[in-house]
Design a protein around this motif. Structure first.
Motif, PDB file in Angstrom:
ATOM      1  N   LEU A  66       9.518   2.756   3.340  1.00  0.00           N
ATOM      2  CA  LEU A  66       8.551   1.945   2.621  1.00  0.00           C
ATOM      3  C   LEU A  66       9.165   0.613   2.212  1.00  0.00           C
ATOM      4  CD1 LEU A  66       5.665   2.091   1.351  1.00  0.00           C
ATOM      5  CD2 LEU A  66       6.776   2.870  -0.744  1.00  0.00           C
ATOM      6  N   ASP A  67       8.426  -0.468   2.401  1.00  0.00           N
ATOM      7  CA  ASP A  67       8.897  -1.799   2.012  1.00  0.00           C
ATOM      8  C   ASP A  67       8.809  -1.914   0.491  1.00  0.00           C
ATOM      9  OD1 ASP A  67       9.026  -4.571   1.350  1.00  0.00           O
ATOM     10  OD2 ASP A  67       8.464  -5.095   3.397  1.00  0.00           O
ATOM     11  N   GLU A  68       9.960  -1.858  -0.175  1.00  0.00           N
ATOM     12  CA  GLU A  68       9.978  -1.869  -1.638  1.00  0.00           C
ATOM     13  C   GLU A  68       9.467  -3.187  -2.208  1.00  0.00           C
ATOM     14  OE1 GLU A  68      13.944  -0.914  -2.863  1.00  0.00           O
ATOM     15  OE2 GLU A  68      13.550   1.241  -2.804  1.00  0.00           O
ATOM     16  N   PHE A  69       9.682  -4.273  -1.493  1.00  0.00           N
ATOM     17  CA  PHE A  69       9.249  -5.587  -1.977  1.00  0.00           C
ATOM     18  C   PHE A  69       7.728  -5.619  -2.125  1.00  0.00           C
ATOM     19  CE2 PHE A  69       7.941  -9.966  -1.627  1.00  0.00           C
ATOM     20  CZ  PHE A  69       8.921 -10.698  -2.274  1.00  0.00           C
ATOM     21  N   ILE A  70       7.030  -5.233  -1.063  1.00  0.00           N
ATOM     22  CA  ILE A  70       5.567  -5.253  -1.108  1.00  0.00           C
ATOM     23  C   ILE A  70       5.052  -4.212  -2.098  1.00  0.00           C
ATOM     24  CG2 ILE A  70       3.473  -4.828   0.246  1.00  0.00           C
ATOM     25  CD1 ILE A  70       4.890  -6.117   2.623  1.00  0.00           C
ATOM     26  N   LYS A  71       5.689  -3.048  -2.139  1.00  0.00           N
ATOM     27  CA  LYS A  71       5.250  -2.009  -3.083  1.00  0.00           C
ATOM     28  C   LYS A  71       5.401  -2.477  -4.528  1.00  0.00           C
ATOM     29  CE  LYS A  71       5.704   2.840  -4.385  1.00  0.00           C
ATOM     30  NZ  LYS A  71       5.783   2.572  -5.827  1.00  0.00           N
ATOM     31  N   GLU A  72       6.470  -3.208  -4.823  1.00  0.00           N
ATOM     32  CA  GLU A  72       6.675  -3.701  -6.190  1.00  0.00           C
ATOM     33  C   GLU A  72       5.547  -4.638  -6.603  1.00  0.00           C
ATOM     34  OE1 GLU A  72       8.426  -3.714  -9.811  1.00  0.00           O
ATOM     35  OE2 GLU A  72       9.183  -2.584  -8.091  1.00  0.00           O
ATOM     36  N   GLU A  95      -7.384   9.121   3.900  1.00  0.00           N
ATOM     37  CA  GLU A  95      -6.113   8.391   3.925  1.00  0.00           C
ATOM     38  C   GLU A  95      -6.314   6.887   4.028  1.00  0.00           C
ATOM     39  OE1 GLU A  95      -1.810   8.386   6.287  1.00  0.00           O
ATOM     40  OE2 GLU A  95      -3.489   9.584   7.031  1.00  0.00           O
ATOM     41  N   ASN A  96      -7.290   6.457   4.846  1.00  0.00           N
ATOM     42  CA  ASN A  96      -7.498   5.012   5.002  1.00  0.00           C
ATOM     43  C   ASN A  96      -7.957   4.369   3.698  1.00  0.00           C
ATOM     44  OD1 ASN A  96     -10.022   6.371   5.297  1.00  0.00           O
ATOM     45  ND2 ASN A  96     -10.908   4.529   6.199  1.00  0.00           N
ATOM     46  N   GLU A  97      -8.753   5.081   2.899  1.00  0.00           N
ATOM     47  CA  GLU A  97      -9.186   4.553   1.604  1.00  0.00           C
ATOM     48  C   GLU A  97      -8.048   4.610   0.586  1.00  0.00           C
ATOM     49  OE1 GLU A  97     -12.752   6.374   0.190  1.00  0.00           O
ATOM     50  OE2 GLU A  97     -13.849   6.058   2.066  1.00  0.00           O
ATOM     51  N   ARG A  98      -7.252   5.653   0.674  1.00  0.00           N
ATOM     52  CA  ARG A  98      -6.128   5.828  -0.254  1.00  0.00           C
ATOM     53  C   ARG A  98      -5.082   4.732  -0.078  1.00  0.00           C
ATOM     54  NH1 ARG A  98      -5.390  10.936   0.998  1.00  0.00           N
ATOM     55  NH2 ARG A  98      -3.549  10.697   2.320  1.00  0.00           N
ATOM     56  N   ASN A  99      -4.951   4.239   1.154  1.00  0.00           N
ATOM     57  CA  ASN A  99      -3.923   3.241   1.459  1.00  0.00           C
ATOM     58  C   ASN A  99      -4.467   1.815   1.545  1.00  0.00           C
ATOM     59  OD1 ASN A  99      -2.045   5.334   1.672  1.00  0.00           O
ATOM     60  ND2 ASN A  99      -2.421   5.596   3.861  1.00  0.00           N
ATOM     61  N   ALA A 100      -5.774   1.654   1.363  1.00  0.00           N
ATOM     62  CA  ALA A 100      -6.393   0.340   1.582  1.00  0.00           C
ATOM     63  C   ALA A 100      -5.855  -0.721   0.620  1.00  0.00           C
ATOM     64  CB  ALA A 100      -7.912   0.453   1.453  1.00  0.00           C
ATOM     65  N   PHE A 101      -5.615  -0.349  -0.629  1.00  0.00           N
ATOM     66  CA  PHE A 101      -5.122  -1.326  -1.605  1.00  0.00           C
ATOM     67  C   PHE A 101      -3.769  -1.882  -1.171  1.00  0.00           C
ATOM     68  CE2 PHE A 101      -2.650  -2.432  -5.393  1.00  0.00           C
ATOM     69  CZ  PHE A 101      -3.510  -3.326  -6.023  1.00  0.00           C
ATOM     70  N   ASP A 102      -2.864  -0.998  -0.768  1.00  0.00           N
ATOM     71  CA  ASP A 102      -1.536  -1.455  -0.357  1.00  0.00           C
ATOM     72  C   ASP A 102      -1.607  -2.306   0.908  1.00  0.00           C
ATOM     73  OD1 ASP A 102       0.853   0.174  -1.976  1.00  0.00           O
ATOM     74  OD2 ASP A 102      -1.101   1.133  -2.035  1.00  0.00           O
ATOM     75  N   GLU A 103      -2.540  -1.991   1.800  1.00  0.00           N
ATOM     76  CA  GLU A 103      -2.711  -2.809   3.003  1.00  0.00           C
ATOM     77  C   GLU A 103      -3.239  -4.198   2.642  1.00  0.00           C
ATOM     78  OE1 GLU A 103      -2.126  -2.343   6.543  1.00  0.00           O
ATOM     79  OE2 GLU A 103      -0.725  -1.119   5.399  1.00  0.00           O
ATOM     80  N   LEU A 104      -4.151  -4.242   1.682  1.00  0.00           N
ATOM     81  CA  LEU A 104      -4.689  -5.525   1.222  1.00  0.00           C
ATOM     82  C   LEU A 104      -3.577  -6.380   0.615  1.00  0.00           C
ATOM     83  CD1 LEU A 104      -7.276  -7.265   0.675  1.00  0.00           C
ATOM     84  CD2 LEU A 104      -7.414  -6.099  -1.547  1.00  0.00           C
TER      85      LEU A 104
END
Length: 272
Positions: A17-23, A243-252
């Motif tokens: 996981l990219d910690e920079f984007i997750k932060e 899964e696609n809805e669960r991850n949509a925020f992080d993709e945005l």
């Protein structure tokens, strides 16, 4: 034999996981879910600029690459103004993208002439109501009070510019009747791509006596649809959601961060 065979992403077969984007995603998500219970829209934007020391020089930290600064731990200020030459550079870059046939999704464009007037909120000089009007028609576009929720500074030592992520709550209010304390004329070129808008703006500030005090040039990326932002934030990590809805925020947020990074990496040395 010099050719490289296909490689796995890792020994587990997945990419870490990219910690920079997750932060940044965690920060924005926290600002959203902890915001005041008031009507209004959440604004998420990334401004391109410079992090400066208090003495005016550019911030210098002992890091080699792009770094997120922990809020309120580094004594610096963010300056979003750029030179007219840098403004022209980005205008040319974005116009070329708009007309390029090599791109996938289209880049839409609008040239806006707006005037913001600022008024004291309920007699409180520190809280401002912003009235935005179309300069050509004088029609009121928006009346609101902006509540700052939080900022995250990103230091980019290898680049000519840094950037800042800001999350705000824009609360609609009644049109004020008291005179404006100051105004800002905004000559804005808006480039719209998928879920984001890129605003390149020349801002002329004028005080209550009608005297122009300064001209600024600003560049920012904003998530265009606050309702989509909130909908995806609500489903983030929801084990009952697909899964696609669960991850949509992080993709945005990933695409939002990538757009900010691309602009920073295309800044030239005429910034200062």
């Amino acid at each position: 034999m010099s050719s490289l065979p296909p490689l796995s992403l890792s020994i587990l077969g997945v990419e870490p996981l990219d910690e920079f984007i997750k932060e940044i995603a965690d920060f924005i998500h926290h600002m959203i879910i902890s915001r005041p219970d008031l009507p209004g829209k959440v604004e998420v934007e990334a401004k391109i600029g410079l992090l400066r020391e208090r003495n005016g020089g550019r911030l210098l930290l002992p890091v080699l690459v792009e770094t997120i600064l922990r809020p309120d731990t580094v004594d610096c200020r963010f300056e979003s103004n750029m030179t007219a030459a840098q403004h022209k550079h980005f205008n040319t870059l974005l116009n070329n993208l708009k007309t390029s046939s090599q791109r996938g999704s289209p880049l839409d464009y609008a040239h806006l002439y707006l005037v913001d007037s600022f008024h004291a909120s309920g007699g409180n000089e520190r809280e401002k109501i912003r009235v935005t009007r179309d300069e050509k028609t004088d029609a009121v576009v928006e009346v609101m009070k902006k509540i700052r929720l939080g900022d995250l500074n990103i230091y980019s030592p290898k680049r000519c510019a840094d950037w800042r992520v800001s999350v705000n709550l824009e609360v609609p209010v009644a049109l004020p009747t008291d005179p404006a304390t100051h105004t800002r004329r905004k000559d804005r070129m808006k480039y719209m791509h998928e879920e984001f808008s890129i605003d390149l703006t020349q801002v002329t500030s004028t005080n209550s006596n009608g005297v122009s005090s300064e001209i600024l040039h600003e560049l920012e990326v904003e998530i265009s649809r606050p309702e989509l932002l909130l909908a995806t934030a609500a489903k983030r990590g929801d084990i009952n959601a697909p899964e696609n809805e669960r991850n949509a925020f992080d993709e945005l947020i990933r695409a939002f961060v990538n757009n900010a990074r691309i602009l920073v990496r295309n800044a030239n040395d005429s910034w200062h």
